[in-house]
Each structure stands twice: as structure tokens, then as C-alpha cells.
Design an enzyme around this catalytic site. Structure first.
Site, PDB file in Angstrom:
ATOM      1  N   ASP A 156       0.942  -0.949  -0.039  1.00 21.24           N
ATOM      2  CA  ASP A 156      -0.075  -0.132   0.011  1.00 21.24           C
ATOM      3  C   ASP A 156       0.928   1.148   0.233  1.00 21.24           C
ATOM      4  OD1 ASP A 156      -2.337   1.623   0.256  1.00 21.24           O
ATOM      5  OD2 ASP A 156      -1.919   1.679   2.628  1.00 21.24           O
ATOM      6  N   GLU A 177      -0.280   4.978   0.923  1.00 16.69           N
ATOM      7  CA  GLU A 177      -0.675   5.932   1.968  1.00 16.69           C
ATOM      8  C   GLU A 177      -0.563   5.458   3.235  1.00 16.69           C
ATOM      9  OE1 GLU A 177      -3.323   9.123   0.894  1.00 16.69           O
ATOM     10  OE2 GLU A 177      -4.045   8.053  -0.917  1.00 16.69           O
ATOM     11  N   ARG A 183     -15.761  12.609  -0.509  1.00 11.74           N
ATOM     12  CA  ARG A 183     -15.037  13.549  -0.426  1.00 11.74           C
ATOM     13  C   ARG A 183     -15.239  14.585  -1.710  1.00 11.74           C
ATOM     14  NH1 ARG A 183     -10.210   8.994  -0.247  1.00 11.74           N
ATOM     15  NH2 ARG A 183      -9.547   9.348   1.803  1.00 11.74           N
ATOM     16  N   SER A 217      -2.274   1.100  -5.141  1.00 10.41           N
ATOM     17  CA  SER A 217      -2.837   1.934  -4.180  1.00 10.41           C
ATOM     18  C   SER A 217      -4.290   2.620  -4.750  1.00 10.41           C
ATOM     19  CB  SER A 217      -1.918   3.266  -4.225  1.00 10.41           C
ATOM     20  OG  SER A 217      -2.522   4.232  -3.485  1.00 10.41           O
ATOM     21  N   ASP A 261      -2.187  -0.904   5.887  1.00  8.24           N
ATOM     22  CA  ASP A 261      -2.459  -0.485   7.022  1.00  8.24           C
ATOM     23  C   ASP A 261      -4.003  -0.277   7.057  1.00  8.24           C
ATOM     24  OD1 ASP A 261      -2.872   1.598   5.002  1.00  8.24           O
ATOM     25  OD2 ASP A 261      -2.692   3.298   6.713  1.00  8.24           O
TER      26      ASP A 261
END
Length: 199
Positions: A7, A9, A46, A90, A152
Site C-alpha cells: 500500500d 498512503e 470527498r 494504491s 494499513d
């Protein structure tokens, strides 16, 4: 043949949307895949906030230009890439990733793309494929690679669980508690040692 899938970020670079939330003073934009497992829902949320505040790609790219990789990330990647094949998987977008890839010494990244109006408004987003991280890991396995994965967030769990070896890295206490069977690391040296052992 092994390939490591990482990953981006939260693992190699700070969270782009959190940095942007801090830059703009819009706390609602701090929500990430650590909080919201449904990525489509998160991105619609978003984009609505960006539209409401009249913010677009240019403003986000300006923030990204100020972001540096996490301390030790570039050295970790450099050593890992000397050892085995590495791909960054990602859910970010091509329009966000390029300056970060430059700072990480140009690793290979597979991500998604944004639809941007002439005035810079982000009008939509296009995922490369459904469940992109898991789909990519399964595709790599179908052509003879064994995968080792680390991430994460909620959207990393499927690729981690589908791989020969998988690790949480700097994840949340809630995710670590929910998946106690997944080894969890906080330092790049420990993650590197675990990946090398799995190779």
C-alpha cells in the site's frame, strides 16, 4: 517467483487527504479507508465536500507537492527493490501519485484515475478494476507469482489475506484487534526483515 505488493498512503507516505484536510482546515476530509471500508462511498463523500468548498485538483496537487515520504520509506523501498520485485498497489490516483513516486525513486505503482473538468473541478473517479488490490494480487498469482503484501487499512486486508505472507504496517489498534492473526509492525526494519523471511 515472488512479488511484494505494498500500500502507499500510511505505509510509504503520509495520508494525502489528511494532509489536505489540515491544509484547508476542513476536518471532514480527514476520513480515510481506516475509517470507511467502502472506498466508493468515501470518494463520493470527498468529492461532495470539494465541490461544496470550491476546491479542485490544483489545490490538492499543491498540498501533495509539500508531502515527503515517511522517514525511512525510500531507503526501505530501495533495499527491498534490490532484493525482489515490488509493486505499489494504491487506491490513490495518477494525478496525485507522480510527485510522490519521484520522491520514492520511481517505484512501479498501479492506481486509479480522476475525471477532471477544464476548470480543475474533480467531477468523477475511475477505479482501474473492482477490488483493485485483491484483483491485482490474484492476477499476479495467476501468472506464476507468489505475493507478499503489506498495508494499513481496511482496503488492504483482502490482498494481505490472499497472499503467501501478509503484514499490517502502522495500522490502527481497531484493525489489529480485529485481525490478531496478521503480524503487525511499526518500523520499516521489522517489516523488511519479515518480508525477507517470507521470501
Amino acid at each position: 517467483m515472488n512479488i511484494v505488493c505494498l500500500d502507499m498512503e500510511g505505509v510509504l507516505v503520509p495520508e494525502i487527504w489528511i494532509a489536505f484536510a489540515e491544509e484547508t482546515g476542513i476536518p471532514e476530509l480527514k476520513r480515510t479507508t481506516r475509517d470507511e471500508p467502502d472506498y466508493n462511498k468515501l470518494m463520493r463523500y470527498r468529492l461532495d465536500i470539494l465541490k461544496e468548498h470550491g476546491l479542485g485538483l490544483k489545490e490538492i496537487q499543491e498540498t501533495i507537492g509539500k508531502i515527503d515520504p515517511l522517514p525511512g520509506a525510500r531507503e526501505f523501498l530501495d533495499e527491498l527493490r534490490q532484493t525482489t520485485q515490488v509493486i505499489i498497489l494504491s487506491d490513490t490516483f495518477e494525478q496525485f501519485a507522480k510527485p510522490l513516486m519521484e520522491k520514492l525513486n520511481w517505484p512501479t505503482i498501479m492506481c486509479n484515475t480522476l475525471e477532471v473538468a477544464p476548470d480543475g473541478e474533480i467531477t468523477d473517479f475511475h477505479m482501474r478494476v473492482e477490488n483493485s488490490k485483491l484483483s491485482t494480487v490474484k492476477a499476479l498469482q495467476s501468472i506464476g507469482y507468489e505475493t507478499i503484501a503489506s498495508g494499513d487499512s481496511h482496503n488492504d486486508l483482502a490482498m494481505i489475506q490472499a497472499s503467501k505472507a501478509g503484514f499490517l504496517f502502522r495500522s490502527t489498534d481497531a484493525i489489529k484487534a480485529e485481525y490478531p492473526e496478521l503480524p503487525a509492525y511499526e518500523e520499516f526494519n521489522d517489516l523488511l526483515a519479515a518480508i525477507k523471511a517470507a521470501l
